[in-house]
Design a protein around this motif. Structure first.
Motif, short mmCIF file in Angstrom:
data_model
loop_
_atom_site.label_atom_id
_atom_site.label_comp_id
_atom_site.label_asym_id
_atom_site.label_seq_id
_atom_site.Cartn_x
_atom_site.Cartn_y
_atom_site.Cartn_z
N ARG A 82 -103.92 -104.34 49.26
CA ARG A 82 -104.79 -105.24 48.77
C ARG A 82 -104.30 -105.93 47.86
O ARG A 82 -104.54 -107.13 47.34
CB ARG A 82 -106.11 -104.72 48.58
CG ARG A 82 -107.32 -104.38 49.72
CD ARG A 82 -108.59 -104.31 49.39
NE ARG A 82 -109.16 -105.45 48.81
CZ ARG A 82 -109.61 -106.45 49.75
NH1 ARG A 82 -109.04 -106.32 51.18
NH2 ARG A 82 -109.81 -107.72 49.50
N TYR A 83 -103.39 -105.21 46.88
CA TYR A 83 -102.68 -106.10 45.75
C TYR A 83 -101.80 -107.01 46.26
O TYR A 83 -101.92 -108.11 45.65
CB TYR A 83 -102.12 -104.98 44.91
CG TYR A 83 -102.75 -104.36 43.88
CD1 TYR A 83 -103.03 -104.95 42.74
CD2 TYR A 83 -103.01 -103.12 43.68
CE1 TYR A 83 -103.79 -104.32 41.66
CE2 TYR A 83 -103.70 -102.30 42.97
CZ TYR A 83 -104.29 -102.91 42.13
OH TYR A 83 -104.76 -102.30 41.00
N ILE A 84 -101.13 -107.15 47.33
CA ILE A 84 -100.38 -108.16 47.95
C ILE A 84 -101.25 -109.49 47.93
O ILE A 84 -100.40 -110.72 47.51
CB ILE A 84 -100.02 -107.86 49.36
CG1 ILE A 84 -99.13 -106.23 49.37
CG2 ILE A 84 -99.25 -108.98 49.98
CD1 ILE A 84 -98.77 -105.88 50.76
N ALA A 85 -102.43 -109.52 48.30
CA ALA A 85 -103.18 -110.66 48.42
C ALA A 85 -103.28 -111.48 46.92
O ALA A 85 -103.46 -112.57 46.63
CB ALA A 85 -104.67 -110.61 48.90
N THR A 86 -103.07 -110.65 45.68
CA THR A 86 -103.17 -110.97 44.52
C THR A 86 -101.80 -111.49 44.06
O THR A 86 -101.94 -111.99 42.77
CB THR A 86 -103.96 -110.15 43.54
OG1 THR A 86 -102.87 -109.01 43.15
CG2 THR A 86 -105.10 -109.78 43.99
N GLY A 87 -100.79 -111.34 44.85
CA GLY A 87 -99.33 -111.57 44.19
C GLY A 87 -98.79 -110.52 43.50
O GLY A 87 -97.56 -110.71 42.78
N VAL A 88 -99.33 -109.23 43.55
CA VAL A 88 -98.74 -108.36 42.80
C VAL A 88 -98.27 -107.12 43.64
O VAL A 88 -98.98 -106.75 44.46
CB VAL A 88 -100.00 -107.47 41.92
CG1 VAL A 88 -99.30 -106.38 41.04
CG2 VAL A 88 -100.42 -108.61 40.97
N ALA A 89 -97.09 -106.48 43.56
CA ALA A 89 -96.53 -105.54 44.21
C ALA A 89 -96.87 -104.31 43.61
O ALA A 89 -95.88 -103.95 42.44
CB ALA A 89 -94.96 -105.91 44.47
N VAL A 90 -97.71 -103.45 44.03
CA VAL A 90 -97.82 -102.16 43.43
C VAL A 90 -97.35 -101.10 44.30
O VAL A 90 -98.06 -100.79 45.34
CB VAL A 90 -99.40 -102.15 43.10
CG1 VAL A 90 -99.62 -100.62 42.39
CG2 VAL A 90 -100.13 -103.08 42.15
N PRO A 91 -96.30 -100.27 43.92
CA PRO A 91 -96.00 -99.13 44.80
C PRO A 91 -97.15 -98.13 44.90
O PRO A 91 -97.93 -98.05 43.96
CB PRO A 91 -94.99 -98.41 44.01
CG PRO A 91 -94.28 -99.61 43.09
CD PRO A 91 -95.47 -100.54 42.96
N ILE A 92 -97.32 -97.56 46.11
CA ILE A 92 -98.47 -96.38 46.28
C ILE A 92 -98.34 -95.48 45.23
O ILE A 92 -99.50 -95.02 44.87
CB ILE A 92 -98.35 -95.90 47.65
CG1 ILE A 92 -99.61 -95.32 48.21
CG2 ILE A 92 -97.22 -95.01 47.70
CD1 ILE A 92 -99.80 -94.88 49.58
N ASP A 93 -97.26 -95.11 44.93
CA ASP A 93 -96.98 -93.99 43.72
C ASP A 93 -97.78 -94.33 42.58
O ASP A 93 -97.96 -93.51 41.67
CB ASP A 93 -95.55 -93.65 43.71
CG ASP A 93 -94.99 -92.77 44.89
OD1 ASP A 93 -95.97 -92.40 45.83
OD2 ASP A 93 -93.99 -92.68 45.11
N GLU A 94 -97.91 -95.53 42.23
CA GLU A 94 -98.59 -96.16 41.02
C GLU A 94 -100.00 -95.93 40.92
O GLU A 94 -100.62 -96.29 39.90
CB GLU A 94 -97.86 -97.41 40.69
CG GLU A 94 -96.38 -97.25 40.03
CD GLU A 94 -96.17 -98.64 39.49
OE1 GLU A 94 -96.91 -99.49 39.36
OE2 GLU A 94 -94.86 -98.98 39.26
N VAL A 95 -100.74 -95.78 42.15
CA VAL A 95 -102.17 -95.98 42.29
C VAL A 95 -102.56 -94.47 42.18
O VAL A 95 -102.27 -93.69 42.93
CB VAL A 95 -102.48 -96.42 43.68
CG1 VAL A 95 -104.02 -96.51 43.92
CG2 VAL A 95 -101.95 -97.71 43.72
N VAL A 96 -103.45 -94.34 41.20
CA VAL A 96 -104.17 -93.21 40.90
C VAL A 96 -105.68 -93.28 41.23
O VAL A 96 -106.40 -94.09 40.41
CB VAL A 96 -103.98 -92.49 39.53
CG1 VAL A 96 -104.76 -91.17 39.27
CG2 VAL A 96 -102.51 -92.48 39.16
N VAL A 97 -106.41 -92.48 42.24
CA VAL A 97 -107.58 -92.45 42.60
C VAL A 97 -108.34 -91.97 41.59
O VAL A 97 -108.14 -90.62 41.49
CB VAL A 97 -107.77 -92.09 43.99
CG1 VAL A 97 -109.30 -92.02 44.50
CG2 VAL A 97 -107.07 -93.05 44.93
#
Length: 489
Positions: free
Chosen positions: A157-172
């Motif tokens: 979903r971050y891709i639609a905002t123009g942000v590349a967020v690696p999955i390892d940077e996402v903490v649930v």
């Protein structure tokens, strides 16, 4: 160009060149409709656009007036840091929370939109699918799979905002507040100073109090958002360790920073090496034709910790949030494990399934349309029922209105008598550690419009008018004898 945009541009030009000076009343909707040969709807749209820009303000039963733009009082706000240990502030928040539980009509003061606005039928199918997939594997392995699936969907979903967020940077996390608090824990130590907004969501004060932090408050203008000049001054004067800001649909004012100002904010903080905890739970409720972008879009140093949640956009009460933590991801993950904090496993599975198969964006579009209509209905009711001198800033999204009452109406007093009438509201005083915003209330319009909702607003407006009338009567009684005799006091 659409006709309402042309009309708004004409009025903006007349305000800029002094044809309409601050305090002057614009032509009524009927007058403007006749003069410019457009529909009343076109005039309303033009005036609403000018209102969103802070050029005009609507006053109940009076019309639209050119706004005076007082300078923000930066020196008072950032002259010194504050220890957030205000017992009176705590008491106000506790009373507000108690009113939410006690009142038969808590909706106007609620911090969440109504569950009736969300697609629980489709989400329940995702929940059923999630529990079926888990089967008997109710263990750490299934929890890890649920979190990985959800992190992947969030990263996509971050891709639609123009942000590349690696999955390892996402903490649930277990909700957005959990994410925000974990960020504070990692970035600060007791006694450190952080920059927060003024006004700010009351949970911010609670979080910094629990972590024994000091705060420096940066003013937020309801029209233009965070005061970046005041922030620059604060960074020069105080050892700010981190900032906690809502950059889109600020809570409670609804202000949104433009992309240019978000970029300027990120550049400013990067210059000082100060991390930004971006509280971004409302951004996907922005009504604009193009989606609002997070400040993280402009981060090239990994200093923006972007926190989000599904409680405002998909399902209140599920308590599933996240943080895209940049260079701090591993430390946030460690802090989460140490706190033994985790989101509900079936909820993670269900949300991941819905994001992948449930047409989340279509549901968001419907939710935005519903909220935009509810906002218009609520503003009309406030302007119709509340006392003269009440002003409402029309936010570009979300489900809150920041309402400024006339000087004679104390919001805490209104809160008390509203509670006595079984109606809960959020008084402005709970959004600051000091005694500011005594004439403001936050109203929630995120619930289906019914006769009961309008009746609550009518009752609240009647109570506010009564307080205003009482203040006028007191002032008249004080001044009356002097005016009648002509004698010096």
């Amino acid at each position: 160009m659409k006709r309402y945009l042309q009309l708004a541009a004409q009025f903006e030009k007349m305000i800029a060149n002094g044809t309409f000076e601050p305090g002057m009343r614009l032509p009524s909707v009927r007058q403007a409709s006749s003069s410019y040969r457009v529909s009343a709807s076109t005039v309303f749209h033009a005036y609403y656009m000018l209102e969103r820009r802070g050029l005009i303000v609507a006053k109940p039963r009076s019309g639209f007036f050119v706004t005076r733009r007082p300078a923000l009082t930066r020196s008072v706000t950032i002259a010194s840091t504050r220890n957030v240990d205000d017992a009176e502030g705590d008491s106000r928040v506790v009373r507000f929370m108690q009113a939410q539980r006690r009142c038969a009509h808590p909706g106007l003061g609620a911090s969440e939109p109504s569950a009736q606005l969300f697609p629980f039928g489709r989400l329940s199918r995702s929940w059923t699918s999630a529990t079926r997939r888990m089967g008997l594997s109710w263990n750490g392995l299934s929890a890890g799979k649920a979190e990985t699936d959800l992190r992947r969907q969030i990263a996509l979903r971050y891709i639609a905002t123009g942000v590349a967020v690696p999955i390892d940077e996402v903490v649930v996390t277990s909700g957005a507040l959990d994410a925000l608090t974990l960020c504070l824990q990692v970035l600060t130590r007791p006694g450190d100073t952080i920059a927060i907004e003024r006004p700010a969501f009351h949970a911010v004060q609670g979080a910094v109090r629990r972590l024994h932090l000091r705060t420096v408050e940066i003013p937020v203008d309801p029209h233009h958002g965070l005061d970046l000049v005041a922030l620059a001054d604060a960074l020069q004067q105080h050892p700010v360790r981190a900032c906690w800001f809502v950059t889109t649909l600020h809570h409670p004012t609804g202000a949104t920073l433009s992309d240019q100002r978000k970029e300027a904010l990120v550049v400013l903080l990067a210059k000082h090496g100060v991390p930004l905890i971006e509280d971004d739970v409302f951004r996907e409720l922005h009504f604009g034709a193009s989606p609002a972008r997070p400040a993280k879009r402009f981060d090239s140093n990994g200093l923006v910790l972007h926190c989000g949640s599904f409680s405002k956009t998909l399902a209140p009460g599920l308590r599933v949030g996240w943080v895209a933590a940049g260079r701090f991801a591993s430390r946030i993950e460690h802090a989460r494990w140490m706190a033994m904090s985790s989101a509900c496993v079936p909820a993670q599975y269900a949300i991941a399934d819905y994001l992948e198969h449930g047409d989340y964006d279509r549901g968001l579009r419907k939710l935005r349309r519903d909220l935009a209509l509810l906002q218009a209905q609520t503003i009309q009711a406030v302007l119709r029922y509340f006392p003269e001198g009440t002003s409402v800033v029309r936010p570009p999204g979300g489900f809150f209105l920041w309402v400024e009452l006339p000087d004679g109406v104390d919001a805490m007093h209104l809160f008390e008598i509203a509670e006595a009438n079984d109606i809960a509201i959020a008084p402005g005083a709970i959004f600051s550690s000091g005694s500011e915003f005594r004439h403001h209330v936050r109203l929630n319009y995120g619930r289906p419009w019914t006769q009961d909702v309008e009746r609550e607003l009518h009752t609240l407006g009647k109570l506010a008018r009564r307080l205003a009338a009482e203040r006028v009567a007191v002032n008249d009684s004080r001044e009356g004898p002097e005016h009648m005799t002509g004698e010096e006091p």
